[in-house]
Design a protein around this motif. Structure first.
Motif, PDB file in Angstrom:
ATOM      1  N   ASP A   1      -0.099   2.196  12.762  1.00 50.36           N
ATOM      2  CA  ASP A   1       0.305   2.111  11.362  1.00 50.36           C
ATOM      3  C   ASP A   1       1.793   1.841  11.321  1.00 50.36           C
ATOM      4  OD1 ASP A   1       0.198   2.103   8.621  1.00 50.36           O
ATOM      5  OD2 ASP A   1      -0.425   4.187   8.388  1.00 50.36           O
TER       6      ASP A   1
ATOM      7  N   HIS B   1       7.268  -0.561  -8.152  1.00 46.76           N
ATOM      8  CA  HIS B   1       5.985  -0.200  -7.543  1.00 46.76           C
ATOM      9  C   HIS B   1       5.532   1.202  -7.930  1.00 46.76           C
ATOM     10  CE1 HIS B   1       7.468  -3.557  -5.096  1.00 46.76           C
ATOM     11  NE2 HIS B   1       6.204  -3.814  -4.838  1.00 46.76           N
TER      12      HIS B   1
ATOM     13  N   ARG C   1       4.889   1.745   3.622  1.00 49.41           N
ATOM     14  CA  ARG C   1       3.465   1.401   3.525  1.00 49.41           C
ATOM     15  C   ARG C   1       3.193   0.523   2.303  1.00 49.41           C
ATOM     16  NH1 ARG C   1       3.371   6.756   5.237  1.00 49.41           N
ATOM     17  NH2 ARG C   1       2.967   7.577   3.127  1.00 49.41           N
ATOM     18  N   THR C   2       3.958   0.742   1.242  1.00 51.54           N
ATOM     19  CA  THR C   2       3.831  -0.116   0.060  1.00 51.54           C
ATOM     20  C   THR C   2       4.294  -1.527   0.373  1.00 51.54           C
ATOM     21  OG1 THR C   2       4.205   1.813  -1.359  1.00 51.54           O
ATOM     22  CG2 THR C   2       4.485  -0.358  -2.367  1.00 51.54           C
TER      23      THR C   2
ATOM     24  N   ALA D   1       4.149  -2.909   3.333  1.00 54.75           N
ATOM     25  CA  ALA D   1       3.132  -3.489   4.211  1.00 54.75           C
ATOM     26  C   ALA D   1       1.949  -4.014   3.405  1.00 54.75           C
ATOM     27  CB  ALA D   1       2.672  -2.450   5.231  1.00 54.75           C
ATOM     28  N   LYS D   2       1.520  -3.240   2.404  1.00 56.64           N
ATOM     29  CA  LYS D   2       0.411  -3.686   1.541  1.00 56.64           C
ATOM     30  C   LYS D   2       0.788  -4.962   0.808  1.00 56.64           C
ATOM     31  CE  LYS D   2      -2.569  -1.924  -2.194  1.00 56.64           C
ATOM     32  NZ  LYS D   2      -2.235  -2.934  -3.214  1.00 56.64           N
ATOM     33  N   GLU D   3       1.996  -5.016   0.312  1.00 56.57           N
ATOM     34  CA  GLU D   3       2.485  -6.199  -0.390  1.00 56.57           C
ATOM     35  C   GLU D   3       2.517  -7.407   0.539  1.00 56.57           C
ATOM     36  OE1 GLU D   3       6.047  -6.422  -3.449  1.00 56.57           O
ATOM     37  OE2 GLU D   3       6.820  -6.525  -1.402  1.00 56.57           O
TER      38      GLU D   3
ATOM     39  N   LYS E   1       0.701  -7.952   3.262  1.00 57.34           N
ATOM     40  CA  LYS E   1      -0.659  -8.420   3.557  1.00 57.34           C
ATOM     41  C   LYS E   1      -1.194  -9.269   2.414  1.00 57.34           C
ATOM     42  CE  LYS E   1      -1.885  -4.550   6.594  1.00 57.34           C
ATOM     43  NZ  LYS E   1      -2.743  -3.342   6.763  1.00 57.34           N
ATOM     44  N   GLU E   2      -0.886  -8.871   1.189  1.00 55.39           N
ATOM     45  CA  GLU E   2      -1.320  -9.648   0.030  1.00 55.39           C
ATOM     46  C   GLU E   2      -0.654 -11.018  -0.004  1.00 55.39           C
ATOM     47  OE1 GLU E   2      -0.276  -7.029  -3.114  1.00 55.39           O
ATOM     48  OE2 GLU E   2      -2.055  -5.737  -2.885  1.00 55.39           O
TER      49      GLU E   2
END
Length: 405
Positions: free
Chosen positions: A38, A81, A153-154, A156-158, A160-161
């Motif tokens: 992670d 966010h 982590r936010t 990382a999510k962004e 990936k999108e």
């Protein structure tokens, strides 16, 4: 598959760098290589969670500017966010009269950097912080707190999108650079990329050497040990409580920190870790320890700071000695108040002459950029650091031409 850019390291600096690339060069293909399963599991996720103001740094310096910009950028990211943060402010407390001259100099430095710094008397300090004692204090209102692990982590999510690939469990063990690009090996995986940016934290020097750089420093791991106060002490302070820094000591010293989770931590100290991921006293890597002990820069550092180093080690082993440091600010604390809390590792670049590298160290090859030292306040400054890196990368890698093509 070949990528335009490989980024080594899934900490907040690496993620912010990838985010800046996607913002300014959306046509580039990006892969992030992270050795863990992670993001943000080391320095990013184990720090004090402070949004630093930049008061300690030389006015006009890159570090001071990036920190000040970082406060605004971090808070803006949180707002965009819907992430929790709080600008609770910081008290820098002088606990004895001998610190007042240093406090006055720090006050002038903060004002010169354009920071809202307020000087308080002992009585004014006590009025704002009834549980804290001192002969005077500075109050900096822009300092805040946040959960950098959640922030990362936010990100990382962004990412990936936005189509950025993140490879977990990718421990880089070889790098081959040729004129067309790089081949990066991570166990059985081979990743090809035109360019690379390494934000490898505690492994920065090893990754740089794999990339063919001849280095004048080495990363030495220092463990920062924290305690957490019990729930009955959650309201013991309203602000962050920090010491007046002593320029003769290599690290800042123990402080009381409100955390975004509503509790209070005490720490950190700074003791040599026997492994680069040595979060416990018994964690030992023979390779890591041998590299540290045989490095002449470390031996010179020890020679210059033997007394403070032994003191830090004693405070680590003796809970009552650690408590005594806390009681300089908050005399009502008892040993029962000090409950276990996760430690962190500071990736400290030590130069060959035994001095600590307190500023950013960046090295380059034809196809790569290596962030070799990103000291505190790197988490606060991650977004503006990323801007600086991508400014450099755009020129060094000629990305403007690549994107137009």
């Amino acid at each position: 598959m070949s990528h335009d850019l490989a980024i080594i390291g899934g900490g907040i600096v690496g993620l912010a760098t990838a985010r800046e690339v996607t913002r300014r060069f959306p046509g580039l293909s990006i892969v992030i290589l992270e050795r863990e399963d992670d993001v943000a599991l080391h320095q990013t996720g184990r720090n004090s969670g402070v949004i630093h103001s930049g008061i300690y740094y030389q006015p006009g310096s890159l570090k001071a500017r990036l920190c000040k910009e970082g406060v605004e950028a971090t808070i803006r990211f949180c707002k965009d966010h819907d992430l929790p943060y709080e600008q609770c402010g910081k008290m820098l407390v002088a606990t004895q009269a001998s610190e007042l001259d240093r406090m006055a100099a720090l006050h002038e430095r903060g004002l010169a950097s354009g920071l809202p710094v307020e000087r308080l008397s002992s009585a004014e300090l006590r009025a704002r912080e009834p549980h804290i004692q001192g002969v005077g204090a500075l109050f900096v209102s822009t300092t805040g707190i946040v959960d950098y692990g959640l922030l990362a982590r936010t990100m990382a999510k962004e990412l990936k999108e936005r189509g950025v690939e993140i490879l977990f469990g990718a421990t880089v063990d070889r790098i081959s650079e040729e004129p067309p690009g790089l081949t990066i090996g991570a166990g059985m995986q081979l990743i090809k990329a035109r360019n690379m940016i390494a934000c490898a934290g505690i492994m920065a020097d090893r990754i740089a050497r794999l990339g063919g750089l001849d280095l004048d420093f080495r990363i030495v791991p220092f463990r920062g040990e924290y305690y957490r106060l019990g729930a009955d002490r959650n309201d013991i302070v309203s602000h962050l409580i920090y010491p007046i820094p002593d320029p003769d000591l290599p690290f800042l010293g123990i402080h009381l920190t409100k955390m975004i989770g509503g509790y209070v931590t005490v720490g950190p100290n700074a003791v040599l870790a026997f492994a680069r991921d040595g979060y416990r006293f018994g964690d030992v890597s023979l390779r890591d320890l041998a590299e540290t002990l045989t490095y002449r820069g470390f031996r010179r550092l020890v020679g210059k700071n033997l007394s403070s180093g032994l003191s830090e080690m004693w405070n680590s082993l003796n809970k009552h000695a650690y408590l005594a440091l806390c009681q300089r600010y908050c005399p009502e604390l008892t040993v029962r108040d000090l409950q276990p809390h996760r430690p962190g590792i500071r990736a400290q670049a030590v130069l060959a002459d035994g001095t600590l590298a307190h500023d950013f160290l960046i090295r380059e090859t034809a196809r790569s950029i290596h962030v070799c030292n990103a000291p505190s306040p790197a988490a606060t400054s991650a977004i503006p650091i990323a801007r600086e890196l991508i400014d450099r990368a755009a020129k060094h890698f000629r990305w403007r031409d690549a994107v137009r093509a």
